[in-house]
Scaffold this motif. Sequence first.
Motif, mmCIF file in Angstrom:
data_model
loop_
_atom_site.group_PDB
_atom_site.id
_atom_site.type_symbol
_atom_site.label_atom_id
_atom_site.label_comp_id
_atom_site.label_asym_id
_atom_site.label_seq_id
_atom_site.Cartn_x
_atom_site.Cartn_y
_atom_site.Cartn_z
ATOM 1 N N THR A 31 0.776 -1.235 -0.071
ATOM 2 C CA THR A 31 0.035 0.011 0.019
ATOM 3 C C THR A 31 0.923 1.217 -0.159
ATOM 4 O O THR A 31 0.476 2.160 -0.729
ATOM 5 C CB THR A 31 -1.136 0.099 1.392
ATOM 6 O OG1 THR A 31 -1.686 -1.057 1.183
ATOM 7 C CG2 THR A 31 -1.780 1.182 1.150
ATOM 8 N N ASP A 32 2.079 1.145 0.803
ATOM 9 C CA ASP A 32 2.876 2.423 0.851
ATOM 10 C C ASP A 32 3.553 2.495 -0.628
ATOM 11 O O ASP A 32 3.816 3.654 -0.779
ATOM 12 C CB ASP A 32 3.911 1.983 2.033
ATOM 13 C CG ASP A 32 4.908 3.406 2.077
ATOM 14 O OD1 ASP A 32 4.279 4.363 2.064
ATOM 15 O OD2 ASP A 32 5.954 3.059 2.412
ATOM 16 N N HIS A 55 1.085 4.176 -2.911
ATOM 17 C CA HIS A 55 0.929 5.397 -2.645
ATOM 18 C C HIS A 55 2.013 6.448 -3.134
ATOM 19 O O HIS A 55 2.153 7.431 -3.842
ATOM 20 C CB HIS A 55 0.702 5.845 -1.149
ATOM 21 C CG HIS A 55 0.843 7.366 -0.673
ATOM 22 N ND1 HIS A 55 -0.285 8.041 -1.122
ATOM 23 C CD2 HIS A 55 1.767 8.147 -0.180
ATOM 24 C CE1 HIS A 55 -0.141 9.468 -0.645
ATOM 25 N NE2 HIS A 55 1.234 9.418 -0.045
ATOM 26 N N CYS A 56 3.587 5.904 -3.029
ATOM 27 C CA CYS A 56 4.658 6.655 -3.576
ATOM 28 C C CYS A 56 4.633 6.694 -5.010
ATOM 29 O O CYS A 56 4.900 7.461 -5.607
ATOM 30 C CB CYS A 56 5.909 5.504 -3.165
ATOM 31 S SG CYS A 56 6.341 5.973 -1.161
ATOM 32 N N GLU A 108 1.652 6.561 -6.843
ATOM 33 C CA GLU A 108 0.926 7.785 -7.342
ATOM 34 C C GLU A 108 1.326 9.176 -7.259
ATOM 35 O O GLU A 108 0.767 9.978 -7.976
ATOM 36 C CB GLU A 108 -0.597 7.458 -6.496
ATOM 37 C CG GLU A 108 -0.982 6.049 -6.925
ATOM 38 C CD GLU A 108 -2.161 5.821 -5.949
ATOM 39 O OE1 GLU A 108 -2.443 6.608 -4.996
ATOM 40 O OE2 GLU A 108 -2.880 4.622 -6.036
ATOM 41 N N THR A 109 2.183 9.349 -6.221
ATOM 42 C CA THR A 109 2.717 10.597 -5.955
ATOM 43 C C THR A 109 3.996 10.898 -6.332
ATOM 44 O O THR A 109 4.603 12.145 -6.026
ATOM 45 C CB THR A 109 2.561 11.038 -4.224
ATOM 46 O OG1 THR A 109 3.401 10.018 -3.687
ATOM 47 C CG2 THR A 109 1.152 10.655 -3.878
#
Length: 211
Positions: A85-86, A89-90, A92-93
């Motif tokens: 999940t982390d 997130h990385c 996507e950003t």
Amino acid sequence: MARRIYKKELTSLLEMITCQRDDLKINDGDSTVYNELITKEILLTFPDAAYGVLFESETEFKSFLKQVTSEGETHPLAGVFKNETDFQHCLETAKLQISKFLKINEPALDYSFESLKIIDAGIKKQKLNFEDYSTNLYKYIICYIGMVIIKNQEGEWKLQYIEQDSLLEPYVWLKKGKLVDVFTDAYSDAYEDWNNFSVYTTAHLRIDSLN
């Protein structure tokens, strides 16, 4: 001094192996193959990678290992991605974080190989040091390089979780059947020679080594 070995020279050195040195492994999960040559040099090879790293001696290798070991963390991804999940997130950003930290226009990060040169220019312009890079940029650079390769070489993410070390290793699996390590070089190249480090060059060398 350690140096990276590719293709023809690597094939030649593989013929000089006298034994494998499992006693040099960092831990039970270490997939690196440690080879001792007839010259007493130590050659490191890696699964699904078309390159190796050559050390002049066992002493030099152990000195290097001691230098890069910090507070018991010997893997470049130690503490980088907490879980899948982390990582997502990385991923996507990544463009946003890179553009903010390097003060460059986000639209310029279009996942082309040429856009890696813009990142290189941003690193130079902001006068970053290795600590700045490893702490604030490294995980996003991994994600961005991976997406550049995926969009230009036809591939997809392949995540490997090493439970005993709590490590998530992101690879890119290419349609032509090659597995691309997008995190080792992005760290080791920067660590070994920060002043000449180039994200663009690192990505290209990795792809070229697979051809």
